[in-house]
Design a protein around this motif. Structure first.
Motif, PDB file in Angstrom:
ATOM      1  N   GLN A  93      18.389  37.719  66.370  1.00  0.00           N
ATOM      2  CA  GLN A  93      19.631  37.107  65.890  1.00  0.00           C
ATOM      3  C   GLN A  93      20.160  37.873  64.689  1.00  0.00           C
ATOM      4  O   GLN A  93      19.418  38.242  63.776  1.00  0.00           O
ATOM      5  CB  GLN A  93      19.423  35.634  65.509  1.00  0.00           C
ATOM      6  CG  GLN A  93      20.691  34.791  65.682  1.00  0.00           C
ATOM      7  CD  GLN A  93      21.522  34.649  64.419  1.00  0.00           C
ATOM      8  OE1 GLN A  93      21.005  34.402  63.339  1.00  0.00           O
ATOM      9  NE2 GLN A  93      22.826  34.808  64.552  1.00  0.00           N
ATOM     10  N   HIS A  94      21.472  38.159  64.721  1.00  0.00           N
ATOM     11  CA  HIS A  94      22.136  38.911  63.658  1.00  0.00           C
ATOM     12  C   HIS A  94      22.890  37.931  62.753  1.00  0.00           C
ATOM     13  O   HIS A  94      23.558  37.023  63.241  1.00  0.00           O
ATOM     14  CB  HIS A  94      23.152  39.896  64.233  1.00  0.00           C
ATOM     15  CG  HIS A  94      22.606  40.796  65.299  1.00  0.00           C
ATOM     16  ND1 HIS A  94      23.379  41.740  65.940  1.00  0.00           N
ATOM     17  CD2 HIS A  94      21.375  40.919  65.842  1.00  0.00           C
ATOM     18  CE1 HIS A  94      22.653  42.389  66.821  1.00  0.00           C
ATOM     19  NE2 HIS A  94      21.433  41.891  66.791  1.00  0.00           N
ATOM     20  N   ARG A  95      22.821  38.166  61.448  1.00  0.00           N
ATOM     21  CA  ARG A  95      23.462  37.225  60.522  1.00  0.00           C
ATOM     22  C   ARG A  95      23.791  37.930  59.211  1.00  0.00           C
ATOM     23  O   ARG A  95      23.000  38.730  58.710  1.00  0.00           O
ATOM     24  CB  ARG A  95      22.495  36.060  60.220  1.00  0.00           C
ATOM     25  CG  ARG A  95      23.159  34.858  59.567  1.00  0.00           C
ATOM     26  CD  ARG A  95      23.913  34.065  60.598  1.00  0.00           C
ATOM     27  NE  ARG A  95      24.603  32.921  60.041  1.00  0.00           N
ATOM     28  CZ  ARG A  95      25.556  32.263  60.674  1.00  0.00           C
ATOM     29  NH1 ARG A  95      25.919  32.638  61.881  1.00  0.00           N
ATOM     30  NH2 ARG A  95      26.137  31.224  60.127  1.00  0.00           N
ATOM     31  N   TYR A  96      24.952  37.608  58.660  1.00  0.00           N
ATOM     32  CA  TYR A  96      25.267  38.107  57.324  1.00  0.00           C
ATOM     33  C   TYR A  96      24.417  37.351  56.302  1.00  0.00           C
ATOM     34  O   TYR A  96      24.374  36.115  56.318  1.00  0.00           O
ATOM     35  CB  TYR A  96      26.750  37.905  57.005  1.00  0.00           C
ATOM     36  CG  TYR A  96      27.664  38.784  57.807  1.00  0.00           C
ATOM     37  CD1 TYR A  96      27.920  40.096  57.412  1.00  0.00           C
ATOM     38  CD2 TYR A  96      28.286  38.311  58.963  1.00  0.00           C
ATOM     39  CE1 TYR A  96      28.773  40.903  58.147  1.00  0.00           C
ATOM     40  CE2 TYR A  96      29.132  39.111  59.698  1.00  0.00           C
ATOM     41  CZ  TYR A  96      29.376  40.407  59.285  1.00  0.00           C
ATOM     42  OH  TYR A  96      30.213  41.208  60.022  1.00  0.00           O
ATOM     43  N   ASN A 143      30.775  50.707  54.614  1.00  0.00           N
ATOM     44  CA  ASN A 143      32.164  50.610  54.151  1.00  0.00           C
ATOM     45  C   ASN A 143      32.677  49.177  54.080  1.00  0.00           C
ATOM     46  O   ASN A 143      33.846  48.897  54.348  1.00  0.00           O
ATOM     47  CB  ASN A 143      33.087  51.442  55.049  1.00  0.00           C
ATOM     48  CG  ASN A 143      32.740  52.915  55.024  1.00  0.00           C
ATOM     49  OD1 ASN A 143      32.496  53.481  53.948  1.00  0.00           O
ATOM     50  ND2 ASN A 143      32.698  53.549  56.179  1.00  0.00           N
ATOM     51  N   GLY A 144      31.777  48.269  53.705  1.00  0.00           N
ATOM     52  CA  GLY A 144      32.171  46.883  53.505  1.00  0.00           C
ATOM     53  C   GLY A 144      31.971  45.977  54.690  1.00  0.00           C
ATOM     54  O   GLY A 144      32.091  44.755  54.562  1.00  0.00           O
ATOM     55  N   GLY A 177      30.755  36.831  56.840  1.00  0.00           N
ATOM     56  CA  GLY A 177      30.259  35.512  56.489  1.00  0.00           C
ATOM     57  C   GLY A 177      29.856  34.688  57.689  1.00  0.00           C
ATOM     58  O   GLY A 177      29.226  33.644  57.551  1.00  0.00           O
ATOM     59  N   ASP A 178      30.235  35.159  58.888  1.00  0.00           N
ATOM     60  CA  ASP A 178      29.834  34.476  60.113  1.00  0.00           C
ATOM     61  C   ASP A 178      28.819  35.350  60.858  1.00  0.00           C
ATOM     62  O   ASP A 178      28.154  36.177  60.278  1.00  0.00           O
ATOM     63  CB  ASP A 178      31.054  34.193  60.995  1.00  0.00           C
ATOM     64  CG  ASP A 178      31.981  33.158  60.385  1.00  0.00           C
ATOM     65  OD1 ASP A 178      31.469  32.223  59.752  1.00  0.00           O
ATOM     66  OD2 ASP A 178      33.204  33.292  60.547  1.00  0.00           O
TER      67      ASP A 178
END
Length: 660
Positions: A93-96, A143-144, A177-178
Motif C-alpha cells: 500500500q502506497h501512502r503520503y 520535485n514536490g 495528502g491522499d
C-alpha cells in the motif's frame, strides 16, 4: 512446447498408481510459513491452488489506480473479502506520510472482531510484520510530488474459511495528502486440509533467518558434488559444456564469477551475448535458454542486485539457487552468441542425488524458462513477456524497459497475467513498480529486498525482478504474462524479459462441457431451469485487461432464487472447475453451490469486487474431488444469497473443466 515426459521412473511412479495414500509419505507444501521456508519444495506442483489479486486498478482501464475499497461496513472500509480457504502472501500500500494514517484490520474465518491490526507506519517493526518479511520504502521528493511511503509485506497469512481486510479510513485519491494505491496477492485452495489460520504468534525465527541471509543458499543443506571450472575461455560463436550427467538428480546451485575483482564493471554485452542452455532428461528442446543477465536476475547490470533465488553477491559472485530436478540426465552448456571471446574467472555447479524422495516425477515440474522476449515495442498492446503452456507454476519474472528519452516516467504500465484461458486477468498491478513492491516509479536504483529488486537509471531504463515463491502462479493449461507500455499502452516503450517456472507438458485440466445461458438448445441439453427468475437480458461490454476495447455481446439470465443445470465431466477427474461469464456491474455476488444435492461446504461462490465500466468478468469455482470422484455428470444448483448492493445472481455462460 517441450518434449513429452518420457521414461517415467517406475520405482517412483508405480507405487502411487497402486496406492494413492502413499502421497502422504512425501513432504508437500502447506499454506503459510512452510510454503516460503521450504525453498527446496518449489518444484512440487501446486494441485488445487489458484492465485488471485485484489487491488486498486482503474476500472475504466486508464491510470487512475489510486482508489482502493470494495464497500463500507460500519465505520470500516473493506479492501479485501474472500470466502473459502486461502492464504495472503503479499500486501502493498502506497501512502503520503503527511496524509491521514490508516490502520489495517484483519478478520479471519467469519470473526466479528479483528484478530490482528497494524498501522501503516508500523510495517517492518510490529511483529510478525518485521523486516525483511515486511518493510517500508520511502520514495524521493521528486520535485514536490513526493515523498511517498510504500509498505509491503510477504508475511504468509493463511485462513481456513474466509478473510477480510479493512481500514479505518477510505484509501482514495491522487492528490497530495491522499493515496490509496495497493494490492493483495493471495492463493485459494480447493479445501482446507492442512490449513491453519493465521494467529500472528507463529514461530517466524527460521523464516526470518532465511530472509536475512540473501546471497546464500536458502535450501536445506544436502550431500552434493561440485563441478568447478576455473579460467573458462569461451570463443565467439561457440559453446562449452558445463555439466553432463546421466541418471536422476537435482541441480542445487549454479554460480559464476566473471572477474576476480568485484569492482570491475561487467560489460553489458556479456549479459546479453552469453546464454545458458539446459536440457533435462534428453528433451530435444531446451528447458532453460536464457541470457546470462536475466538468468542471474539483472539484464542491465548497472548495479549489483540480488534476491533469495538469484542475483549477485557483494563479492561479485553470481548465484542461482532454484532447485532443478531431473530423472534421466542433465546437460548444461554456455553459448557465446556474440562476436567477441569471453573469459570467466570461475563457474561452479553443485548437484545431488541424495534427495530423490522430494521429487516424485508425476507430481514435480521441470525448471524451465519461457522463450526470451527480445527488446521490442508493441504499439497499443501489452508486451507479452512470456506465454507458457502445459501444467505448472510461475516462480519468477524479469522485465526490462527502455523509453525514448532518459528520465521519463515509464513505470505506469500494469502487469497483467492471464491463466488457463480466462479472459479476466488473475494477477494485475497498479503500475510496473507495484508488482515488485516499490512505488513512485523506479527513481532510486538500485533497490532490493529478499523477494524483489530493480536496477537501472532513475526511471529509464529500468529492469525489475520478482520472486514468486509463496505466491507462485499455478496454471493447468496456459499462462500469459503481459505488461502495458505506459498508462494505457499510450507510450513508446521497448520491453524485454523472461519467466522462470516449473512445468510439465501435459495439461492439468480438460474442457468437458459448456452451457450457453440464453441459448434454448444449450439450456435444454443441460436441463437448465430456475426459480425466482428476473428474466433474460443482453449485454454489450468488454473485459478488463489488454482487450478492454473489444466489445462482446451475450445474452444471459438473472435470478433472485436459484438456477440448476446438468453437466458432463470425466469420471477419472481430480475435481471440477466451473468458470462463469458474468456481469460485474454490482459487487458482492454470492451463491451457495450444491453438487448432486450436497452443499459444497468449503466455500460459497463469492465475488466482492465490481466494475460498472468493463462489465464482463470470468470468475471461477473449484469443486473438490470429494464431490465429483468417479462421476460422469453432475447436477449443479446455485442458490443466490443477497449481500450488500446485489439483488440477483447473473449468469451468461459456463465452462466446465475436469481436473486431472
Amino acid at each position: 512446447m517441450k518434449e513429452p515426459l518420457q521414461n517415467i521412473n517406475e520405482q517412483i511412479s508405480q507405487p502411487f498408481k497402486e496406492n494413492p495414500s502413499i502421497l502422504h509419505q512425501f513432504p508437500t507444501v502447506a499454506a503459510g510459513i512452510d510454503s516460503l521456508l521450504r525453498f527446496d519444495l518449489l518444484p512440487r506442483l501446486r494441485n488445487d491452488v489458484q492465485v488471485r489479486y485484489e487491488g486498486s486498478i482503474d476500472k475504466q482501464g486508464f491510470n487512475a489506480d489510486w482508489d482502493w475499497w470494495l464497500y463500507k461496513e460500519g465505520r470500516e472500509w473493506v479492501i479485501f473479502d474472500v470466502d473459502g480457504p486461502g492464504c495472503i502472501y503479499n500486501l502493498v500500500q502506497h501512502r503520503y506520510p503527511d496524509s491521514e494514517e490508516p490502520t489495517f484490520f484483519f478478520y479471519f474465518d467469519g470473526e466479528t472482531e479483528p484478530r490482528f491490526q497494524i498501522r501503516h507506519s508500523e510495517f517492518g517493526q510490529k511483529a510478525p510484520f518485521t523486516a525483511p518479511l515486511a518493510d517500508q520504502y520511502m520514495g524521493p521528493n521528486d520535485n514536490g510530488r513526493g515523498p511517498i511511503r510504500v509498505v509491503r509485506s510477504f508475511v504468509p497469512m493463511p485462513f481456513a474459511r474466509s478473510c477480510r481486510i479493512t481500514t479505518d479510513i477510505r484509501l482514495k485519491g491522487a492528490a497530495k495528502g491522499d493515496g490509496g494505491w495497493g494490492h493483495v496477492m493471495y492463493h485459494t485452495y480447493a479445501d482446507a486440509q492442512g490449513v491453519e489460520t493465521f494467529t500472528g504468534t507463529e514461530n517466524w525465527s527460521e523464516l526470518l533467518h532465511q530472509w536475512n541471509d540473501v546471497g546464500n543458499d536458502p535450501k536445506p543443506q544436502t550431500e552434493s558434488e561440485t563441478v568447478s571450472l576455473a579460467q573458462l575461455h569461451l570463443p565467439a560463436g561457440q559453446a562449452i559444456m558445463l555439466l553432463e550427467q546421466t541418471g536422476s538428480g537435482n541441480i542445487v546451485s549454479i554460480k559464476a564469477r566473471w572477474h576476480d575483482d568485484p569492482a570491475m564493471d561487467i560489460p553489458r554485452s556479456l549479459l546479453h551475448d552469453i546464454w545458458i542452455v539446459a536440457h533435462w532428461d534428453d528433451h530435444q528442446q531446451p528447458d532453460v535458454e536464457c541470457p546470462l543477465g536475466a538468468f542471474f536476475g539483472n539484464e542491465l547490470g548497472y548495479n549489483r542486485i540480488g534476491i533469495l533465488s538469484h542475483g549477485q553477491r557483494e563479492d561479485g559472485q553470481w548465484y542461482q539457487y532454484f532447485p532443478m530436478p531431473y530423472w534421466n540426465g542433465a546437460h548444461i552448456r554456455l553459448h557465446n552468441r556474440g562476436t567477441e571471446d569471453v573469459d570467466f574467472a570461475q563457474w561452479e555447479i553443485r548437484y545431488t542425488t541424495a534427495n530423490k524422495h522430494l521429487y516424485p516425477q508425476h507430481d514435480t515440474g521441470y525448471f524451465r524458462t519461457s522463450a526470451y522476449y527480445p527488446l521490442q515495442a508493441r504499439h497499443g498492446q501489452d508486451s507479452i513477456i512470456g506465454q507458457i503452456s502445459g501444467r505448472g507454476h510461475l516462480v519468477a519474472g524479469q522485465v526490462t524497459a527502455f523509453a525514448r528519452t532518459v528520465g521519463i516516467i515509464s513505470c505506469e504500465g500494469d502487469v497483467r497475467v492471464y491463466i488457463d484461458g480466462n479472459a479476466t486477468p488473475q494477477v494485475e498491478s497498479d503500475g510496473s513498480e507495484s508488482w515488485v513492491n516499490y512505488g513512485w516509479g523506479f527513481p532510486t536504483p538500485p533497490e532490493m529486498n529478499p523477494a524483489t529488486a530493480y536496477d537501472g537509471l532513475p526511471d529509464n531504463p529500468w529492469s525489475m525482478v520478482r520472486l514468486c515463491s509463496g505466491d507462485c502462479y499455478p496454471f493447468r493449461q496456459q499462462l500469459i504474462f503481459g505488461i502495458e507500455s505506459g498508462e494505457y499502452n499510450n507510450q513508446y516503450l521497448r520491453h524485454s524479459g523472461i519467466l522462470f517456472y516449473y512445468g510439465q507438458d501435459g495439461e492439468g485440466m480438460t474442457l468437458t462441457d459448456e452451457l450457453d445461458v440464453g441459448n434454448p438448445a444449450s439450456e435444454s441439453i443441460h436441463e437448465y431451469h430456475t426459480a425466482g427468475s428476473r428474466g433474460y437480458y443482453a449485454l454489450e461490454s468488454s473485459y478488463e485487461g489488454d482487450a478492454d476495447d473489444v466489445l462482446i455481446t451475450d445474452k444471459g439470465h438473472e435470478t433472485e432464487g436459484w438456477s440448476q443445470f446438468v453437466v458432463s465431466i470425466s469420471p477419472d477427474n481430480a475435481g471440477v472447475r466451473l468458470r462463469r461469464r458474468s456481469d460485474q456491474i454490482t459487487g458482492r455476488q454470492r451463491a451457495i453451490v450444491y453438487v448432486d444435492d450436497q452443499q459444497v461446504k468449503e466455500r460459497s461462490w463469492y465475488v466482492a469486487d465490481r466494475n460498472p465500466y468493463k462489465r464482463w468478468l470470468e470468475d471461477e469455482f473449484e469443486i473438490p474431488v470429494t464431490y465429483t470422484a468417479d462421476k460422469e455428470q453432475l447436477t449443479i444448483r446455485l442458490e443466490y444469497v443477497q449481500e450488500g448492493e446485489t439483488r440477483v445472481w447473473n449468469e451468461f455462460y459456463y465452462w466446465i473443466y475436469s481436473l486431472k
